[in-house]
Design an enzyme around this catalytic site. Structure first.
Site, PDB file in Angstrom:
ATOM      1  CB  SER A  92      32.486 -54.447  21.330  1.00 19.99           C
ATOM      2  OG  SER A  92      33.810 -54.807  21.039  1.00 19.99           O
TER       3      SER A  92
ATOM      4  CG  ASP B 237      33.924 -61.882  23.203  1.00 16.80           C
ATOM      5  OD1 ASP B 237      34.868 -61.551  22.461  1.00 16.80           O
ATOM      6  OD2 ASP B 237      33.164 -61.050  23.719  1.00 16.80           O
TER       7      ASP B 237
ATOM      8  CG  HIS C  70      32.780 -59.684  20.219  1.00 19.30           C
ATOM      9  ND1 HIS C  70      33.120 -59.222  21.463  1.00 19.30           N
ATOM     10  CD2 HIS C  70      32.658 -58.590  19.440  1.00 19.30           C
ATOM     11  CE1 HIS C  70      33.213 -57.913  21.443  1.00 19.30           C
ATOM     12  NE2 HIS C  70      32.940 -57.500  20.228  1.00 19.30           N
TER      13      HIS C  70
END
Length: 166
Positions: free
Chosen positions: A8, A101, A131
């Site tokens: 991320s 996601d 995610h």
């Protein structure tokens, strides 16, 4: 000999470091990017598809961006959104994208940008996962498989790098 990696926002930072150090003698030999957040300027169609009801939703993403960036023009700065950076000559990349996601489409786009620049890039899309899937490797079978594949890829790439250096 090392690699840069993260998931991320950590994937964002690893991509930025790879771009900033690409001409350095100590540049990484591999980028391993899990669900990387590489563009904070635009919400792609994956935001519409997965903006509500999944782990990272649209409102959370907007909140993070609002607290990270203090000026709208900074959203396209390559130090913030590495999708806008010069990716020529960066380290090879393995990009692992989650199917459910909001960041899915930009991860795929970043992989394509790297490929178009001639960077050795491997893209894996885990269609059934949300995610933060690497955090779920101990609980969800598909996440366990993805984690195992990432570890295998990392081991192979690092082994190949060691062989090349001899």
């Amino acid at each position: 000999m090392y690699y840069h990696g993260g998931d991320s926002a950590g994937g964002n930072l690893a991509a930025v470091v790879a771009q900033q150090t690409k001409l350095d003698q100590d540049s990484p030999m591999l980028q391993l990017l899990w669900v990387p957040w590489v563009d904070m300027s635009t919400e792609r169609s994956s935001y519409d598809l997965f903006g509500d009801g999944f782990f990272l939703d649209r409102s959370q993403a907007r909140w993070y961006i609002d607290h990270y960036i203090n000026n709208e023009s900074n959203k396209v700065d390559p130090l913030v959104s590495p999708l806008f950076g010069d990716v020529s000559d960066v380290a090879p990349a393995v990009i692992l994208v989650a199917g459910f996601d909001v960041l899915r489409d930009e991860g795929i786009e970043y992989a394509q940008k790297l490929k178009d620049a001639g960077v050795d890039t491997e893209l894996k899309i885990y269609e059934t996962l949300p995610h933060p899937f690497m955090n779920m490797a101990g609980e969800i079978d598909d996440a366990r498989v993805a984690f195992s594949e990432a570890a295998k890829i990392l081991k192979e790439r690092l082994s190949d790098g060691r062989k090349a250096m001899k």
